[in-house]
Scaffold this motif. Structure first.
Motif, PDB file in Angstrom:
ATOM      1  N   LEU A 176     -49.473 -68.943  25.415  1.00 29.19           N
ATOM      2  CA  LEU A 176     -49.492 -68.310  24.048  1.00 29.19           C
ATOM      3  C   LEU A 176     -50.832 -67.693  23.843  1.00 29.19           C
ATOM      4  O   LEU A 176     -50.997 -66.752  22.977  1.00 29.19           O
ATOM      5  CB  LEU A 176     -49.083 -69.352  23.030  1.00 29.19           C
ATOM      6  CG  LEU A 176     -47.591 -69.706  23.101  1.00 29.19           C
ATOM      7  CD1 LEU A 176     -47.265 -70.922  22.527  1.00 29.19           C
ATOM      8  CD2 LEU A 176     -46.578 -68.542  22.546  1.00 29.19           C
ATOM      9  N   ARG A 177     -51.830 -68.407  23.827  1.00 28.06           N
ATOM     10  CA  ARG A 177     -52.985 -68.043  23.341  1.00 28.06           C
ATOM     11  C   ARG A 177     -53.552 -66.682  24.116  1.00 28.06           C
ATOM     12  O   ARG A 177     -54.388 -65.896  23.395  1.00 28.06           O
ATOM     13  CB  ARG A 177     -54.351 -69.187  23.725  1.00 28.06           C
ATOM     14  CG  ARG A 177     -54.260 -70.218  22.862  1.00 28.06           C
ATOM     15  CD  ARG A 177     -55.533 -71.107  23.256  1.00 28.06           C
ATOM     16  NE  ARG A 177     -55.759 -71.426  24.210  1.00 28.06           N
ATOM     17  CZ  ARG A 177     -56.019 -72.770  24.953  1.00 28.06           C
ATOM     18  NH1 ARG A 177     -55.345 -73.933  24.180  1.00 28.06           N
ATOM     19  NH2 ARG A 177     -56.394 -72.617  26.028  1.00 28.06           N
ATOM     20  N   LYS A 178     -53.016 -66.312  25.097  1.00 23.43           N
ATOM     21  CA  LYS A 178     -53.501 -65.271  25.899  1.00 23.43           C
ATOM     22  C   LYS A 178     -52.587 -63.791  25.214  1.00 23.43           C
ATOM     23  O   LYS A 178     -53.178 -62.693  25.182  1.00 23.43           O
ATOM     24  CB  LYS A 178     -53.152 -65.147  27.378  1.00 23.43           C
ATOM     25  CG  LYS A 178     -53.862 -66.121  28.048  1.00 23.43           C
ATOM     26  CD  LYS A 178     -53.296 -66.275  29.701  1.00 23.43           C
ATOM     27  CE  LYS A 178     -54.031 -67.255  30.289  1.00 23.43           C
ATOM     28  NZ  LYS A 178     -53.682 -67.400  31.590  1.00 23.43           N
ATOM     29  N   VAL A 179     -51.793 -64.150  24.603  1.00 20.50           N
ATOM     30  CA  VAL A 179     -50.797 -63.000  24.020  1.00 20.50           C
ATOM     31  C   VAL A 179     -50.964 -63.009  22.373  1.00 20.50           C
ATOM     32  O   VAL A 179     -51.209 -61.882  21.798  1.00 20.50           O
ATOM     33  CB  VAL A 179     -49.286 -63.474  24.185  1.00 20.50           C
ATOM     34  CG1 VAL A 179     -48.366 -62.294  23.546  1.00 20.50           C
ATOM     35  CG2 VAL A 179     -49.168 -63.096  25.545  1.00 20.50           C
ATOM     36  N   ILE A 180     -51.118 -64.141  21.748  1.00 21.52           N
ATOM     37  CA  ILE A 180     -51.026 -64.344  20.229  1.00 21.52           C
ATOM     38  C   ILE A 180     -52.800 -64.426  19.887  1.00 21.52           C
ATOM     39  O   ILE A 180     -53.325 -65.243  20.208  1.00 21.52           O
ATOM     40  CB  ILE A 180     -50.315 -65.559  19.725  1.00 21.52           C
ATOM     41  CG1 ILE A 180     -48.872 -65.376  19.957  1.00 21.52           C
ATOM     42  CG2 ILE A 180     -50.301 -65.657  18.066  1.00 21.52           C
ATOM     43  CD1 ILE A 180     -48.145 -66.666  19.912  1.00 21.52           C
ATOM     44  N   ASP A 219     -48.728 -74.709  14.950  1.00 20.64           N
ATOM     45  CA  ASP A 219     -48.713 -73.419  14.486  1.00 20.64           C
ATOM     46  C   ASP A 219     -48.421 -72.404  15.394  1.00 20.64           C
ATOM     47  O   ASP A 219     -47.955 -71.258  15.425  1.00 20.64           O
ATOM     48  CB  ASP A 219     -50.020 -73.260  13.563  1.00 20.64           C
ATOM     49  CG  ASP A 219     -49.829 -74.117  12.306  1.00 20.64           C
ATOM     50  OD1 ASP A 219     -48.781 -74.490  11.842  1.00 20.64           O
ATOM     51  OD2 ASP A 219     -51.085 -74.492  11.788  1.00 20.64           O
ATOM     52  N   LEU A 220     -49.471 -72.564  16.671  1.00 18.69           N
ATOM     53  CA  LEU A 220     -49.457 -71.591  17.597  1.00 18.69           C
ATOM     54  C   LEU A 220     -47.969 -71.392  18.220  1.00 18.69           C
ATOM     55  O   LEU A 220     -47.345 -70.332  18.544  1.00 18.69           O
ATOM     56  CB  LEU A 220     -50.490 -71.921  18.752  1.00 18.69           C
ATOM     57  CG  LEU A 220     -50.602 -71.128  19.635  1.00 18.69           C
ATOM     58  CD1 LEU A 220     -50.909 -69.472  19.524  1.00 18.69           C
ATOM     59  CD2 LEU A 220     -51.732 -71.417  20.739  1.00 18.69           C
ATOM     60  N   ILE A 262     -44.551 -63.772  27.712  1.00 20.39           N
ATOM     61  CA  ILE A 262     -44.793 -65.168  27.843  1.00 20.39           C
ATOM     62  C   ILE A 262     -43.800 -65.908  28.590  1.00 20.39           C
ATOM     63  O   ILE A 262     -44.194 -66.849  29.494  1.00 20.39           O
ATOM     64  CB  ILE A 262     -44.768 -65.999  26.435  1.00 20.39           C
ATOM     65  CG1 ILE A 262     -45.850 -65.389  25.641  1.00 20.39           C
ATOM     66  CG2 ILE A 262     -44.574 -67.369  26.659  1.00 20.39           C
ATOM     67  CD1 ILE A 262     -45.970 -65.717  24.339  1.00 20.39           C
ATOM     68  N   SER A 263     -42.400 -65.645  28.378  1.00 19.35           N
ATOM     69  CA  SER A 263     -41.425 -66.143  29.359  1.00 19.35           C
ATOM     70  C   SER A 263     -41.646 -65.730  31.038  1.00 19.35           C
ATOM     71  O   SER A 263     -41.712 -66.881  31.638  1.00 19.35           O
ATOM     72  CB  SER A 263     -40.103 -65.478  28.904  1.00 19.35           C
ATOM     73  OG  SER A 263     -39.114 -65.638  29.929  1.00 19.35           O
ATOM     74  N   LYS A 264     -42.166 -64.718  31.124  1.00 17.01           N
ATOM     75  CA  LYS A 264     -42.393 -64.425  32.491  1.00 17.01           C
ATOM     76  C   LYS A 264     -43.619 -65.228  33.042  1.00 17.01           C
ATOM     77  O   LYS A 264     -43.599 -65.812  34.196  1.00 17.01           O
ATOM     78  CB  LYS A 264     -42.629 -62.985  32.871  1.00 17.01           C
ATOM     79  CG  LYS A 264     -41.318 -61.915  32.795  1.00 17.01           C
ATOM     80  CD  LYS A 264     -41.689 -60.669  32.945  1.00 17.01           C
ATOM     81  CE  LYS A 264     -40.412 -59.824  32.823  1.00 17.01           C
ATOM     82  NZ  LYS A 264     -40.693 -58.534  32.898  1.00 17.01           N
ATOM     83  N   ALA A 265     -44.675 -65.245  32.510  1.00 24.16           N
ATOM     84  CA  ALA A 265     -45.989 -65.906  32.398  1.00 24.16           C
ATOM     85  C   ALA A 265     -45.593 -67.624  32.911  1.00 24.16           C
ATOM     86  O   ALA A 265     -46.092 -68.061  33.811  1.00 24.16           O
ATOM     87  CB  ALA A 265     -46.996 -66.036  31.587  1.00 24.16           C
TER      88      ALA A 265
END
Length: 79
Positions: A3-7, A37-38, A53-56
């Motif tokens: 998530l941190r990589k995308v958001i 929160d993330l 995110i789903s694929k990763a």
């Protein structure tokens, strides 16, 4: 981590910087905790962001949505 990589973090900071502890003497990076929160911000992503995110994570989007909503319900009952 995925998530941190995308958001993007708040105010241009990384999520690690935003959630780290600061005082006059030191800064301690946040480690080993779940950032609710993330996690909830996953539900605000576009379809493309969710898919990325789903694929990763190798987990179907529908399953991720279900889990995040389940966590949100759990947290709202705990308050």
């Amino acid at each position: 981590m995925t998530l941190r990589k995308v958001i993007q973090g708040v105010g241009g900071l990384s999520h690690e910087q935003w959630r780290s502890f600061h005082n006059m003497a030191e800064m301690v990076e946040s480690k080993n905790f779940l950032d609710g929160d993330l996690i909830q911000s996953f539900l605000s992503l576009s379809g493309h962001g969710m898919e990325e995110i789903s694929k990763a994570m190798n987990v179907p989007v529908e399953k991720l949505e279900e889990r995040v909503k389940e966590l949100r319900r759990f947290l709202s009952r705990a308050r």
